[in-house]
Design a protein around this motif. Structure first.
Motif, PDB file in Angstrom:
ATOM      1  N   LEU A   1      24.282  48.094  34.562  1.00  0.00           N
ATOM      2  CA  LEU A   1      25.400  47.181  34.329  1.00  0.00           C
ATOM      3  C   LEU A   1      24.917  45.916  33.626  1.00  0.00           C
ATOM      4  CD1 LEU A   1      27.368  47.452  37.700  1.00  0.00           C
ATOM      5  CD2 LEU A   1      27.354  48.981  35.722  1.00  0.00           C
TER       6      LEU A   1
ATOM      7  N   ASP B   1      24.019  42.387  35.367  1.00  0.00           N
ATOM      8  CA  ASP B   1      22.830  42.207  36.191  1.00  0.00           C
ATOM      9  C   ASP B   1      21.572  42.163  35.333  1.00  0.00           C
ATOM     10  OD1 ASP B   1      23.904  42.198  38.911  1.00  0.00           O
ATOM     11  OD2 ASP B   1      24.551  44.222  38.443  1.00  0.00           O
TER      12      ASP B   1
ATOM     13  N   TYR C   1      29.848  42.560  46.888  1.00  0.00           N
ATOM     14  CA  TYR C   1      29.027  43.679  46.409  1.00  0.00           C
ATOM     15  C   TYR C   1      29.428  45.005  47.041  1.00  0.00           C
ATOM     16  CZ  TYR C   1      25.777  39.968  45.014  1.00  0.00           C
ATOM     17  OH  TYR C   1      25.206  38.865  44.450  1.00  0.00           O
ATOM     18  N   GLY C   2      28.849  46.077  46.502  1.00  0.00           N
ATOM     19  CA  GLY C   2      28.812  47.323  47.236  1.00  0.00           C
ATOM     20  C   GLY C   2      27.646  47.186  48.207  1.00  0.00           C
TER      21      GLY C   2
ATOM     22  N   GLU D   1      32.256  49.583  49.364  1.00  0.00           N
ATOM     23  CA  GLU D   1      32.513  48.663  48.248  1.00  0.00           C
ATOM     24  C   GLU D   1      33.206  47.412  48.758  1.00  0.00           C
ATOM     25  OE1 GLU D   1      31.319  48.753  45.323  1.00  0.00           O
ATOM     26  OE2 GLU D   1      32.498  47.268  44.260  1.00  0.00           O
ATOM     27  N   LYS D   2      32.596  46.263  48.498  1.00  0.00           N
ATOM     28  CA  LYS D   2      33.144  44.945  48.843  1.00  0.00           C
ATOM     29  C   LYS D   2      33.719  44.906  50.272  1.00  0.00           C
ATOM     30  CE  LYS D   2      33.060  43.740  44.206  1.00  0.00           C
ATOM     31  NZ  LYS D   2      33.461  44.681  43.206  1.00  0.00           N
TER      32      LYS D   2
ATOM     33  N   ILE E   1      24.220  46.458  46.486  1.00  0.00           N
ATOM     34  CA  ILE E   1      23.963  47.266  45.293  1.00  0.00           C
ATOM     35  C   ILE E   1      23.878  46.347  44.079  1.00  0.00           C
ATOM     36  CG2 ILE E   1      24.864  49.074  43.786  1.00  0.00           C
ATOM     37  CD1 ILE E   1      26.433  50.171  46.186  1.00  0.00           C
TER      38      ILE E   1
ATOM     39  N   THR F   1      31.247  53.327  43.668  1.00  0.00           N
ATOM     40  CA  THR F   1      30.713  53.345  45.039  1.00  0.00           C
ATOM     41  C   THR F   1      31.385  54.430  45.887  1.00  0.00           C
ATOM     42  OG1 THR F   1      30.336  50.979  44.834  1.00  0.00           O
ATOM     43  CG2 THR F   1      30.230  51.871  47.047  1.00  0.00           C
TER      44      THR F   1
HETATM   45  C1  G1P Z   1      29.904  46.385  40.697  1.00  0.00           C
HETATM   46  C2  G1P Z   1      29.817  47.466  41.783  1.00  0.00           C
HETATM   47  C3  G1P Z   1      29.241  46.872  43.057  1.00  0.00           C
HETATM   48  C4  G1P Z   1      27.895  46.214  42.779  1.00  0.00           C
HETATM   49  C5  G1P Z   1      28.024  45.189  41.630  1.00  0.00           C
HETATM   50  C6  G1P Z   1      26.636  44.686  41.213  1.00  0.00           C
HETATM   51  O1  G1P Z   1      30.854  45.436  41.111  1.00  0.00           O
HETATM   52  O2  G1P Z   1      31.104  48.009  41.998  1.00  0.00           O
HETATM   53  O3  G1P Z   1      29.076  47.886  44.017  1.00  0.00           O
HETATM   54  O4  G1P Z   1      27.413  45.587  43.949  1.00  0.00           O
HETATM   55  O5  G1P Z   1      28.636  45.773  40.470  1.00  0.00           O
HETATM   56  O6  G1P Z   1      26.718  43.734  40.200  1.00  0.00           O
HETATM   57  P1  G1P Z   1      31.487  44.325  40.117  1.00  0.00           P
HETATM   58  O7  G1P Z   1      30.486  43.193  40.049  1.00  0.00           O
HETATM   59  O8  G1P Z   1      31.699  44.991  38.802  1.00  0.00           O
HETATM   60  O9  G1P Z   1      32.760  43.882  40.774  1.00  0.00           O
END
Ligand code: G1P
Length: 291
Positions: A129, A132, A169-170, A189-190, A202, A230
């Protein structure tokens, strides 16, 4: 099963960075002198992967162009004798083989991964992603591939976060089976406060087996009405098991204003050309704040 491909979902609207992201994709916002997405690509390349699948949407062509050959720019730099810049720009276009897949509707991260099914095929793959950013001696994806190769099951990067931040987070629950390696029992998830005691969050790096695709097909919309990766991971974990890996390195949430500034400071200090000057400047700023 060997990992040769990486999926980079870059279709998001970047609303957290408006108005900066009205025309420019958030992945093209720079950390010192490189777009954030280049850091991710460099981490993946340094981990031995060259095939990159971008999951894009309308208005994201700048990302593909950034990793493409730019005849005009290279000719211009060659004519001006700017060899260092020319080398840098050439390296970017030579880093990777790019495939772009469109996510036609913003239905969530799980959906973004699902649309790469035909391109990924029956292979294990990395999902990284763009929000990050990880600074590490050994690239985070490389650390994870080592764990994947050992266990031959999906591996998710995790980091401990303060209890009051788990809802962002997850979260994974599981048992440590080797230093930094957890056999996952459950992914949430969250989570709402008080629903888990785990603080293993995560971070956006996943090594996944292709069996994730049927799980994604069966996943119904979850948190935020989106198809959550997730939730599909939970199904895959139940089916065949999964591991979390507490990687070593610093992680910055470049999708958040504060995290983005932190990343700029960190990579600014590390920068070969301006790092020293920047350090002196920061010292002056801190001194000024004390007076
Ligand atoms: C996503 C995932 C989440 C993870 C996170 C990390 O969430 O769904 O599980 O912990 O990225 O950056 P988002 O940040 O897109 O809401």
């Amino acid at each position: 099963m060997e990992i040769k491909k990486a999926v980079l979902p870059v279709a998001g609207m970047g609303t957290r960075f408006l108005p900066a992201t009205k025309v420019i994709p958030k992945e093209m916002l720079t950390i010192v002198d490189r777009p954030t997405i280049q850091f991710i690509v460099e981490e993946i390349v340094a981990s031995g992967i060259k095939e990159i699948v971008f999951v894009t949407s309308v208005g994201k062509s700048a990302i593909e162009n950034h990793f493409d050959y730019s005849y005009e720019l290279e000719t211009f730099l060659a004519q001006k004798g700017k060899t260092d810049l020319l080398r840098e720009v050439r390296n970017i276009s030579r880093l990777i083989d790019v495939v772009a897949v469109r996510q036609k509707e913003p239905l969530g991260l799980g959906h973004a991964v699902m649309v790469t099914e035909k391109v990924v095929g029956d292979n294990a793959f990395v999902v990284a992603l763009g929000d990050d950013l990880v600074w590490a001696e050994v690239p985070c994806v490389y650390q994870m591939i080592k764990v994947f190769n050992e266990y031959q099951e999906s591996v998710i990067a995790v980091q401990r976060v303060p209890e009051k931040e788990t809802h962002k987070y997850g979260i994974v629950e599981g048992e440590e089976v080797a230093p930094g390696v957890f056999r996952i029992d459950k992914l949430i998830e969250k989570p709402k406060p008080g629903t888990t005691t785990s603080t293993l969050a995560i971070i956006g790096r996943y090594c996944l087996r292709p069996e994730i695709f049927p799980c994604l097909h069966r996943t119904i919309p979850g948190v935020g009405g989106e198809i959550q990766l997730t939730d599909a991971l939970n199904a895959l974990q139940k089916e065949r098991g999964m591991y979390a890996y507490e990687f070593s390195g610093n992680r910055y949430d470049a999708g958040d204003k504060f995290g983005y500034l932190q990343a700029n400071v960190h990579f600014g200090l590390e920068h070969a050309e301006i790092g020293g000057k920047f350090r002196e400047f920061l010292k002056e700023v801190v001194k000024g704040m004390g007076s």
